[in-house]
Write a protein that holds these residues in place. Structure first.
Motif, PDB file in Angstrom:
ATOM      1  N   GLY A 506       8.719  17.239 -30.866  1.00  0.00           N
ATOM      2  CA  GLY A 506       7.559  17.000 -30.032  1.00  0.00           C
ATOM      3  C   GLY A 506       7.452  15.548 -29.592  1.00  0.00           C
ATOM      4  O   GLY A 506       7.109  15.252 -28.435  1.00  0.00           O
ATOM      5  N   ARG A 617      14.645  23.957 -32.010  1.00  0.00           N
ATOM      6  CA  ARG A 617      13.310  23.654 -32.502  1.00  0.00           C
ATOM      7  C   ARG A 617      12.212  23.754 -31.464  1.00  0.00           C
ATOM      8  O   ARG A 617      11.031  23.785 -31.826  1.00  0.00           O
ATOM      9  CB  ARG A 617      13.298  22.233 -33.084  1.00  0.00           C
ATOM     10  CG  ARG A 617      14.252  22.016 -34.223  1.00  0.00           C
ATOM     11  CD  ARG A 617      13.872  22.819 -35.436  1.00  0.00           C
ATOM     12  NE  ARG A 617      12.732  22.236 -36.127  1.00  0.00           N
ATOM     13  CZ  ARG A 617      12.140  22.768 -37.174  1.00  0.00           C
ATOM     14  NH1 ARG A 617      12.550  23.930 -37.634  1.00  0.00           N
ATOM     15  NH2 ARG A 617      11.120  22.180 -37.745  1.00  0.00           N
ATOM     16  N   SER A 618      12.538  23.805 -30.171  1.00  0.00           N
ATOM     17  CA  SER A 618      11.499  23.776 -29.145  1.00  0.00           C
ATOM     18  C   SER A 618      11.892  24.648 -27.967  1.00  0.00           C
ATOM     19  O   SER A 618      13.005  24.519 -27.430  1.00  0.00           O
ATOM     20  CB  SER A 618      11.258  22.336 -28.675  1.00  0.00           C
ATOM     21  OG  SER A 618      10.405  22.299 -27.552  1.00  0.00           O
TER      22      SER A 618
END
Length: 727
Positions: A506, A617-618
């Motif tokens: 993030g 992860r994203s």
């Protein structure tokens, strides 16, 4: 006997292991009766002072003995081999005495270097005007002796070993100075060792290249020859052990140690760059692991352990649980048991060991998850992560230390511009053809007989033996620039942190968007960029988004990226997520950088590792990577009639502005090889790198539990039209 062994090893260092075996055999006789005497004599030879009843001398040593390097090396190997010898050395106060000797030497070394720098400034003529004798004298003053390296490794070996005399609490008599507890003494020793490590790192940064031996000499690995690479390895190895305490790691951060780790000169990196890499990553990870982050990581590992078990094995024996998570437990036992107590519970099963399981979540109104949103109406496409539950506001907090380390790694990656290339003019004459750029054939012609398998093996062995020669290895190492080695460490660090810590991705995507205007303006006039235009583009984009009341999401908050929803086929209306500064940097610079790696992965391989971690992860990170990949591959064919007819049902490629298009067309470092570059299309080296990236993303799918709420990379690649580019 110990004194004679040190004298022999000073003349013939190769027999050190045989001498260590002899000392271990002698010390183990009669139940270890002679072990304290062996340790005491070794310390006397290494430290140069007598060991009394209290285990120390009254005055600190002013200088190490003549054979300090040999004796310290022998002591290091002996306590590494014999675990009981470490306890005997701790009883003799080995750690504080080594620290005292190192501090005395460090003060003298710093004063000598300061006087040398003052003398150089007084002359004002520079190092080039020095004579050979003056240069040699300067080199002798700046070099760090070998015994310092052995002493640092001895401290690392002794870390965590407590004295057997510390079992009883200290007795504080009335009117006397309160004695320190064993824990306080260990903390003070770590503080002193940390100050020494940071001081040595600064000195190595400033002067390592001046006294580094030639690479060919360093590769012969003479243990008694001073080397800044070996000294740096010893310092980092000890620093990685000290920073396991987060307070020590924060001191490294506050004194700028994290930036020192990412800017080593060539003298510190070569030829042990692969050994330094693991220590650098470990120290940076210790800085990131504040108590909250460490507890969150341990909870994720515990839950992942139970999620890998079947529904019928929702419990595990306590022994199996601890064995499987021994790596997590050994990192910080107190935090681990605190986390395990919070998320797990023990169950007693008749006829079995104690069983452990996850606690059941309370089913009340406050903890209940919100109902899923209604499905999108026909004719619209929802984002892959639109149905993912959002965490409550204010639950996650990223500490400032975490942000500082990630920002430092991002700055290092964005600073890479690639090696300087001399442009080769293309042959545009009428007689030029495709045959002119093909590899030259052998002079014997195409009809020459192919070599046999035996001949190929012989040639390979000859080339391998030639490569392993010190002169050949030195030439290969010399071709590795410090910038490339630092980039490798930064990329691998970010890839590992993305997979370990949830906050990393993030934060990277946030920096990817925020830094795009500045990065766009820094590309230079050849890309048609200017700071004023970049700022205006960013302002116009944010104003347009505000007028349309578009929510501030990564897909719409593009920092100057134009929306590409126009001309989309039926069923696709949402604007794709756009890559920013970081993703474009690694995909258009590091990914296509060509160099011959030696004992280390190439920059392209490290970029693939990072992008795979981001995709795992994203979901938004996956879309950014794949949209940039698809847009680059289709930059020359997106406007042709063939593309519009061949891909009528797929999502359109993202529309690049002039600067993004020029960045995609930029050849970057490296040559095109045997292929011609067609105007208006990406360079062959870039196409090859992008295709290799596609293969990596498709051949290494992540498990569903680690993919999150988004689609798999293969699904996003297919929907983005990337597979249609190849036919």
């Amino acid at each position: 006997m110990v004194e004679g062994a040190v004298s022999v090893l000073a003349q013939s260092p190769d027999g050190v292991f045989s001498v260590v075996d002899l000392l271990c055999t002698m010390a183990c006789k009669e139940g270890g009766k002679e072990r304290p005497a062996v340790v005491s004599n070794l310390m006397k030879q290494a430290l140069g002072d007598e060991v009394g009843e209290s285990g120390g001398s009254s005055e600190p040593p002013s200088a190490p003995p003549a054979n300090a390097a040999t004796a310290m090396r022998l002591l290091l190997l002996y306590i590494t081999r014999d675990g009981a010898a470490r306890e005997a050395a701790a009883d003799s106060n080995l750690i504080p005495r080594i620290l005292t000797l190192l501090e005395t030497w460090s003060a003298s070394y710093t004063a000598s270097v300061g006087a040398l720098e003052h003398l150089s400034k007084g002359k004002g003529s520079g190092e080039e005007s020095l004579s050979a004798a003056e240069k040699e004298e300067r080199k002798k003053t700046l070099l760090i002796p070998v015994w310092v390296e052995a002493a640092l490794l001895t401290l690392d070996c002794m870390a965590g070993t407590s004295s057997t005399r510390a079992q009883s609490p200290p007795l504080n008599l009335p009117g006397s100075t309160p004695a320190t507890t064993p824990g306080q003494a260990a903390g003070l020793e770590q503080e002193r060792a940390l100050a020494l490590c940071l001081s040595l790192l600064k000195q190595l940064h400033a002067h390592a290249d001046e006294w580094a031996p030639p690479l060919e000499e360093a590769l012969t690995y003479d243990i008694l020859t001073p080397s800044p690479g070996a000294t740096t390895q010893a310092v980092l190895q000890l620093l990685a052990h000290i920073t396991r305490r987060h307070s020590a790691a924060m001191q490294v951060l506050n004194q700028g140690g994290h930036r020192l780790l990412l800017s080593f000169p060539a003298g510190c990196l070569l030829p042990l760059v692969t050994r330094l890499e693991s220590s650098v990553v470990t120290i940076l990870r210790h800085i990131l692991e504040d108590p909250e982050t460490l507890e969150s990581w341990m909870e994720a590992e515990i839950r992942n352990f139970f999620s890998q078990r079947s529904a019928f094995q929702h419990m595990s024996s306590l022994g199996t649980f601890l064995n499987a998570l021994s790596r997590v437990y050994n990192r910080e036992p107190v935090v681990f048991f605190k986390t395990a107590t919070r998320v797990c519970e023990l169950n007693m099963v008749v006829g079995s060991d104690r069983m452990i399981r996850l606690k059941s979540k309370p089913k009340d109104a406050s903890s209940a998850m919100p109902p899923p949103p209604p499905p999108p109406p026909p004719g619209t496409a929802a984002r892959p992560d639109a149905t993912a539950p959002k965490p409550p506001a204010g639950k996650k907090h990223v500490p400032a230390s975490f942000v500082e380390v990630i920002n430092s790694l991002v700055e290092v990656i964005l600073s890479y511009k690639g090696p300087e290339q001399t442009p080769t003019p293309a042959d545009t004459s009428a007689g030029a053809s495709a045959a002119d750029v093909q590899p030259k054939r052998d002079q014997q012609g195409a009809d020459a007989a192919a070599p046999s398998d035996m001949q190929l093996d012989t040639d390979f062995n000859v080339q391998l033996m030639h490569l392993l020669q010190p002169s050949s290895l030195a030439a290969k190492f010399a071709s590795l620039a410090p910038e490339v080695m630092t980039q490798t460490m930064a990329l691998k660090s970010l890839a590992e942190f993305c997979l370990i810590f949830n906050s990393t991705v993030g934060l990277l995507l946030k920096r990817d968007t925020e830094l795009w205007p500045k990065y766009k303006a820094s590309l230079g006039p050849e890309f048609g960029s200017s700071p004023t235009a970049a700022a205006a583009t960013s302002t116009d984009a944010s104003t347009t988004a505000g007028n349309k009341s578009v929510p501030s999401t990564p897909a719409t908050k593009g920092a100057g990226h134009p929306a590409s929803g126009t001309g989309a086929p039926i069923g696709v209306t949402a604007a794709p997520s756009r890559a920013g500064a970081l993703i474009k940097q690694v995909m258009h610079h590091q990914l296509v950088a060509e160099h011959q790696p030696l004992l280390m992965p190439s920059l392209g391989e490290c970029v693939v590792m990072l992008l795979q971690a981001v995709c795992v992860r994203s979901a938004d990170g996956r879309r950014r990577v794949i949209n940039e990949l698809v847009g680059t591959l289709m930059v020359g064919s997106a406007s042709t009639a063939h593309s519009a007819e061949a891909l009528p049902l797929l999502a359109p490629p993202p529309e690049f502005d002039s600067i993004e298009r020029q960045l995609a067309l930029n050849a970057g470092p490296g040559s095109s090889g045997a292929f011609m570059t067609k105007p208006g299309y990406p360079a062959p080296t870039k196409v090859r790198a992008m295709i290799n990236l596609v293969n990596s993303l498709l051949s290494a799918p992540a498990p569903p539990s680690r993919m999150g709420a988004g689609q798999a990379p293969s699904a996003v690649l297919s929907s983005g039209g990337c597979l249609g580019v190849f036919g």
